[in-house]
Design a protein around this motif. Structure first.
Motif, mmCIF file in Angstrom:
data_model
loop_
_atom_site.group_PDB
_atom_site.id
_atom_site.type_symbol
_atom_site.label_atom_id
_atom_site.label_comp_id
_atom_site.label_asym_id
_atom_site.label_seq_id
_atom_site.Cartn_x
_atom_site.Cartn_y
_atom_site.Cartn_z
ATOM 1 N N GLN A 319 38.790 -17.389 29.808
ATOM 2 C CA GLN A 319 40.010 -17.104 30.573
ATOM 3 C C GLN A 319 39.809 -17.384 32.060
ATOM 4 O OE1 GLN A 319 40.450 -13.044 28.952
ATOM 5 N NE2 GLN A 319 42.538 -13.610 28.388
ATOM 6 N N GLU A 320 38.667 -17.013 32.592
ATOM 7 C CA GLU A 320 38.412 -17.289 34.002
ATOM 8 C C GLU A 320 38.301 -18.790 34.255
ATOM 9 O OE1 GLU A 320 37.348 -16.233 38.137
ATOM 10 O OE2 GLU A 320 38.860 -15.898 36.591
ATOM 11 N N ALA A 321 37.749 -19.532 33.292
ATOM 12 C CA ALA A 321 37.726 -20.984 33.420
ATOM 13 C C ALA A 321 39.143 -21.553 33.399
ATOM 14 C CB ALA A 321 36.886 -21.598 32.298
ATOM 15 N N LEU A 322 39.991 -20.996 32.540
ATOM 16 C CA LEU A 322 41.401 -21.414 32.517
ATOM 17 C C LEU A 322 42.076 -21.129 33.855
ATOM 18 C CD1 LEU A 322 42.512 -20.118 29.004
ATOM 19 C CD2 LEU A 322 42.631 -22.500 29.742
ATOM 20 N N ARG A 323 41.758 -19.984 34.443
ATOM 21 C CA ARG A 323 42.363 -19.628 35.731
ATOM 22 C C ARG A 323 41.876 -20.538 36.848
ATOM 23 N NH1 ARG A 323 41.350 -17.757 40.517
ATOM 24 N NH2 ARG A 323 39.135 -17.582 40.046
ATOM 25 N N LEU A 324 40.564 -20.683 36.974
ATOM 26 C CA LEU A 324 40.011 -21.407 38.109
ATOM 27 C C LEU A 324 40.308 -22.898 38.036
ATOM 28 C CD1 LEU A 324 38.366 -21.192 40.703
ATOM 29 C CD2 LEU A 324 36.295 -21.542 39.337
ATOM 30 N N TYR A 325 40.197 -23.483 36.850
ATOM 31 C CA TYR A 325 40.406 -24.931 36.725
ATOM 32 C C TYR A 325 41.844 -25.288 36.387
ATOM 33 C CZ TYR A 325 35.374 -24.800 36.997
ATOM 34 O OH TYR A 325 34.094 -24.561 37.428
ATOM 35 N N SER A 326 42.614 -24.336 35.900
ATOM 36 C CA SER A 326 44.067 -24.487 35.736
ATOM 37 C C SER A 326 44.445 -25.878 35.244
ATOM 38 C CB SER A 326 44.768 -24.196 37.067
ATOM 39 O OG SER A 326 44.452 -22.916 37.540
ATOM 40 N N VAL A 327 43.963 -26.216 34.065
ATOM 41 C CA VAL A 327 44.127 -27.566 33.523
ATOM 42 C C VAL A 327 45.588 -28.007 33.552
ATOM 43 C CG1 VAL A 327 43.828 -28.978 31.467
ATOM 44 C CG2 VAL A 327 42.045 -27.347 32.128
ATOM 45 N N ALA A 328 46.495 -27.116 33.128
ATOM 46 C CA ALA A 328 47.930 -27.427 33.212
ATOM 47 C C ALA A 328 48.371 -27.143 34.649
ATOM 48 C CB ALA A 328 48.718 -26.593 32.220
ATOM 49 N N TRP A 329 48.133 -28.087 35.522
ATOM 50 C CA TRP A 329 48.256 -27.830 36.962
ATOM 51 C C TRP A 329 49.707 -27.789 37.432
ATOM 52 C CZ3 TRP A 329 49.887 -31.565 40.679
ATOM 53 C CH2 TRP A 329 50.179 -32.824 40.138
ATOM 54 N N PHE A 391 48.997 -21.076 30.006
ATOM 55 C CA PHE A 391 49.804 -21.687 28.954
ATOM 56 C C PHE A 391 51.291 -21.452 29.183
ATOM 57 C CE2 PHE A 391 45.645 -20.926 27.065
ATOM 58 C CZ PHE A 391 45.355 -22.190 26.565
ATOM 59 N N GLY A 392 51.675 -21.290 30.445
ATOM 60 C CA GLY A 392 53.067 -21.032 30.763
ATOM 61 C C GLY A 392 53.419 -19.583 30.484
ATOM 62 N N GLY A 393 54.703 -19.323 30.320
ATOM 63 C CA GLY A 393 55.155 -17.969 30.061
ATOM 64 C C GLY A 393 56.548 -17.963 29.490
ATOM 65 N N CYS A 398 53.069 -22.773 25.819
ATOM 66 C CA CYS A 398 52.462 -23.934 25.169
ATOM 67 C C CYS A 398 51.962 -23.562 23.772
ATOM 68 C CB CYS A 398 51.306 -24.444 26.017
ATOM 69 S SG CYS A 398 50.380 -25.807 25.265
ATOM 70 N N ALA A 399 52.260 -24.444 22.808
ATOM 71 C CA ALA A 399 51.817 -24.205 21.433
ATOM 72 C C ALA A 399 50.303 -24.206 21.318
ATOM 73 C CB ALA A 399 52.405 -25.272 20.506
#
Length: 452
Positions: A319-329, A391-393, A398-399
């Motif tokens: 989750q922290e990797a998802l936050r910091l790198y925010s792939v869906a920018w 993954f949005g909100g 996102c599926a």
């Protein structure tokens, strides 16, 4: 539209100056982050010449756009326009999209996921075996390429079963990566340029889409010809799906549904599992705690779906990797009717730039936002529901979210139960702007077998 008191008193958004435009072309992500700092959670308008999107980053405002008044903010234009050339209809007003969404919900339900768990774990184990062979003797391997191979094999086995041979899965993965890294940057930064005008990367994109079509369309036609009513693979379910008035999906729509699932279920996982080696190299205390949990819970394996619930720190790291790198920018929206958010008037037809990358860097929401700290996601921590936007909100998340929280910990735990990866590339790893963020340069790792 009825204009209430708040709307009459609303102000125009502050406009960020045109000076950002040259830098946005040369260094898009760095410039985008600078604009986010200038906005500081306020709704602003970005002057990009003929294109002037609103920048919306504060969780309160995102909740309004993505949940409270979601029907007024359409998934059209900017990112969605070039993405539509790859995955077909992306607008939630499209009849085919609504049929596909119901199939996605069925595929991603808990019972469906449980039925596929054994196949998923077995595929991951085999793919990690191949990775170990590729990295034998201390050979450096391309982390992005290897994560792509593992993730694609896993997702395609889950979605298509054995309808595509293993020898062709890697080819599909390469074609999809090429499609999502070729012309998206240029098309997203210049959404006003029509497709008839060629931009850098367009030829590569079209060749990649053709390669994807050559692999997917024959499967769709074969499944339709067999008419197997009991099959639970994604193609069969899309073919059997019906709309509210009995309408069905043609071959193109089924193909679009499959490719859309591929993108949703693979892109984020591949990128996060590549960027993660940078974070673990920079934060040895996090790495040690992660290794300890995997060793205690998984041991020498084999891993199963039951392990995922017993790996809370692994989930926090991801989750922290998802936050910091925010792939869906960036996940833009188009304003359907004039509206007011936070006292700012938004004009109908304008584009809103919703950016998880910027929201995840708001200091008032995420203190010391550039520090990699998995404890932010400890169970006793609370935050705004729309502060974490990986993954949005709202109703259109996102599926790929469900897939990520199953496949990513399974892949990471399987890999770490057997090997200790070492980053061989100079850090920090810089991201590149495409439809999602990907490493700018090759990320190389070596693998040291875990002593037993």
């Amino acid at each position: 539209m009825t204009v209430d008191v708040d709307a009459r008193l609303a102000r125009k958004a502050r406009t960020l100056p045109l000076r950002h435009l040259p830098n946005l072309v040369r260094e898009p992500l760095e410039t985008f982050e600078e604009m986010g700092r200038e906005a500081n959670g306020e709704i602003v308008r970005v002057n990009l010449g003929p294109f002037r999107p609103y920048l919306v980053t504060h969780p309160d405002h995102l909740q309004y756009v993505l949940r409270d008044n979601v029907d007024n903010y359409r998934r059209e234009g900017m990112m969605w326009k070039p993405l539509g050339r790859l995955v077909g209809a992306t607008s939630d007003t499209s009849p085919s999209w609504n049929i596909r969404r119901r199939v996605y919900q069925d595929l991603l339900s808990a019972p469906s996921t449980a039925l596929r768990a054994d196949e998923m774990t077995a595929t991951i184990a085999e793919a990690v075996d191949d990775l170990g062979a590729n990295a034998a003797g201390g050979r450096r391997v391309d982390a992005y390429e290897e994560m792509t191979r593992i993730v694609y094999r896993t997702i395609i086995r889950v979605l298509l079963g054995d309808r595509i041979p293993l020898s062709r899965i890697d080819g599909l993965g390469r074609a999809m990566v090429a499609a999502t890294t070729s012309s998206f940057r240029a098309r997203m930064l210049m959404p006003f340029v029509p497709f008839a005008v060629s931009l850098p990367g367009d030829r590569t994109f079209l060749r990649s889409v053709e390669a994807v079509d050559d692999l997917v369309f024959p499967i769709v036609r074969e499944v339709r010809a067999r008419e197997d009513d009991g099959a639970r693979d994604a193609v069969s379910m899309l073919i059997r799906a019906r709309g509210e008035n009995g309408e069905t999906l043609d071959d193109q729509a089924v193909r679009d549904g499959i490719v859309g699932l591929f993108v949703a279920a693979t892109d984020t996982t591949v990128s996060v599992l590549t960027f993660l080696w940078d974070a673990l190299d920079a934060y040895p205390e996090v790495r040690a705690k992660l290794y300890d949990e995997v060793d205690r819970v998984v041991g020498t394996g084999p891993i199963s779906l039951d392990h995922v619930q017993r790996l809370p720190y692994t989930k926090m790291v991801l989750q922290e990797a998802l936050r910091l790198y925010s792939v869906a920018w960036i996940t833009p929206r188009v304003v359907r009717e004039d509206d007011v958010i936070g006292g700012v008037r938004l004009k109908a037809g304008s584009t809103i730039a919703v950016s998880p990358f910027l929201t995840h860097r708001l200091p008032e929401v995420w203190p010391e936002p550039h520090v990699f700290d998995p404890e932010r996601f400890a169970p006793d921590r609370s935050r705004h529901r729309f502060a974490f936007m990986a993954f949005g909100g709202g109703p259109h998340q996102c599926a790929g979210r469900v897939f990520f929280y199953i496949e990513a910990p399974l892949i990471l735990a399987t890999l770490l139960s057997r090997f200790r990866p070492t980053l061989e590339t100079s850090r920090p790893i810089q991201p590149r702007v495409d439809i999602t963020l990907k490493p700018r340069e090759q990320v190389e790792i070596t693998l040291q077998p875990v002593p037993r």
